[in-house]
Design a protein around this motif. Structure first.
Motif, PDB file in Angstrom:
ATOM      1  N   GLU A  48      12.997 -17.026  22.172  1.00  0.00           N
ATOM      2  CA  GLU A  48      13.508 -17.538  20.902  1.00  0.00           C
ATOM      3  C   GLU A  48      12.498 -18.507  20.280  1.00  0.00           C
ATOM      4  O   GLU A  48      11.683 -19.107  20.981  1.00  0.00           O
ATOM      5  N   GLN A  49      12.597 -18.652  18.966  1.00  0.00           N
ATOM      6  CA  GLN A  49      11.714 -19.566  18.224  1.00  0.00           C
ATOM      7  C   GLN A  49      11.811 -20.987  18.766  1.00  0.00           C
ATOM      8  O   GLN A  49      10.806 -21.680  18.920  1.00  0.00           O
ATOM      9  N   LYS A  50      13.012 -21.408  19.087  1.00  0.00           N
ATOM     10  CA  LYS A  50      13.245 -22.774  19.594  1.00  0.00           C
ATOM     11  C   LYS A  50      12.521 -23.006  20.923  1.00  0.00           C
ATOM     12  O   LYS A  50      11.920 -24.048  21.143  1.00  0.00           O
ATOM     13  N   GLN A  51      12.558 -22.017  21.795  1.00  0.00           N
ATOM     14  CA  GLN A  51      11.884 -22.133  23.084  1.00  0.00           C
ATOM     15  C   GLN A  51      10.369 -22.167  22.910  1.00  0.00           C
ATOM     16  O   GLN A  51       9.681 -22.928  23.587  1.00  0.00           O
ATOM     17  N   ALA A  52       9.854 -21.340  22.016  1.00  0.00           N
ATOM     18  CA  ALA A  52       8.409 -21.325  21.757  1.00  0.00           C
ATOM     19  C   ALA A  52       7.965 -22.672  21.195  1.00  0.00           C
ATOM     20  O   ALA A  52       6.950 -23.230  21.624  1.00  0.00           O
ATOM     21  N   ASP A  53       8.732 -23.198  20.252  1.00  0.00           N
ATOM     22  CA  ASP A  53       8.402 -24.510  19.678  1.00  0.00           C
ATOM     23  C   ASP A  53       8.455 -25.609  20.736  1.00  0.00           C
ATOM     24  O   ASP A  53       7.637 -26.522  20.734  1.00  0.00           O
ATOM     25  N   GLN A  54       9.410 -25.505  21.637  1.00  0.00           N
ATOM     26  CA  GLN A  54       9.529 -26.497  22.711  1.00  0.00           C
ATOM     27  C   GLN A  54       8.292 -26.478  23.615  1.00  0.00           C
ATOM     28  O   GLN A  54       7.744 -27.535  23.949  1.00  0.00           O
ATOM     29  N   LEU A  55       7.838 -25.314  24.011  1.00  0.00           N
ATOM     30  CA  LEU A  55       6.633 -25.207  24.840  1.00  0.00           C
ATOM     31  C   LEU A  55       5.417 -25.781  24.116  1.00  0.00           C
ATOM     32  O   LEU A  55       4.602 -26.489  24.708  1.00  0.00           O
ATOM     33  N   LEU A 102       6.518 -15.566  21.008  1.00  0.00           N
ATOM     34  CA  LEU A 102       7.781 -14.944  20.614  1.00  0.00           C
ATOM     35  C   LEU A 102       7.976 -13.574  21.251  1.00  0.00           C
ATOM     36  O   LEU A 102       9.106 -13.105  21.392  1.00  0.00           O
ATOM     37  N   ASP A 103       6.890 -12.943  21.678  1.00  0.00           N
ATOM     38  CA  ASP A 103       6.972 -11.624  22.310  1.00  0.00           C
ATOM     39  C   ASP A 103       7.080 -11.696  23.834  1.00  0.00           C
ATOM     40  O   ASP A 103       7.060 -10.658  24.494  1.00  0.00           O
ATOM     41  N   MET A 104       7.180 -12.905  24.372  1.00  0.00           N
ATOM     42  CA  MET A 104       7.156 -13.067  25.829  1.00  0.00           C
ATOM     43  C   MET A 104       8.462 -13.625  26.371  1.00  0.00           C
ATOM     44  O   MET A 104       9.279 -14.155  25.637  1.00  0.00           O
TER      45      MET A 104
END
Length: 122
Positions: free
Chosen positions: A2-9, A30-32
């Motif tokens: 999700e976008q939120k998880q990617a932004d968090q990382l 986003l593809d992972m």
């Protein structure tokens, strides 16, 4: 992921990444899967440690070896050992001083490039 998880990382590791690479990294994240991506972020080098190494023993190229820039590390080592003894170290001191200012940015750039390459392979 999700976008939120990617932004968090990205936010958690933003001090280790070059700003110009963040959007490309976000797109690939986003593809992972989140857990797989987190492994790649665990391998990033710390720019603060790189500058500490640069100040203390950077004249031997240890800072460049740490970030994975082997060619520059060997170059600094050779300048210190060979040229430094011939010219009383003038070239060595200039290179060492300049590299103190460049090493943090070089670490972030190297981290970003390595991360993008790793994410591309996935």
């Amino acid at each position: 992921m999700e976008q939120k998880q990617a932004d968090q990382l990205i936010v958690m590791n933003s001090s280790k990444l070059a700003p110009e690479y963040i959007e490309s990294i976000r797109e690939r994240l986003l593809d992972m899967d989140y857990s797989q991506a987190a492994v790649y972020f665990g391998n990033l080098k710390d720019p603060t440690l790189a500058i500490i190494l640069s100040i203390i023993i950077g004249e031997l190229g240890v800072d460049r070896f740490y970030i994975g820039d082997i060619g520059m590390g060997v170059g600094k080592l050779l300048v210190t050992v060979i040229v430094g003894t011939i010219s009383c170290g003038t070239l060595f001191w200039i290179w060492w001083l300049i590299d103190i200012f460049l090493i943090m940015g070089a670490t972030r750039k190297k981290n970003s490039e390595t991360l993008l390459q790793s994410l591309s392979i996935y």
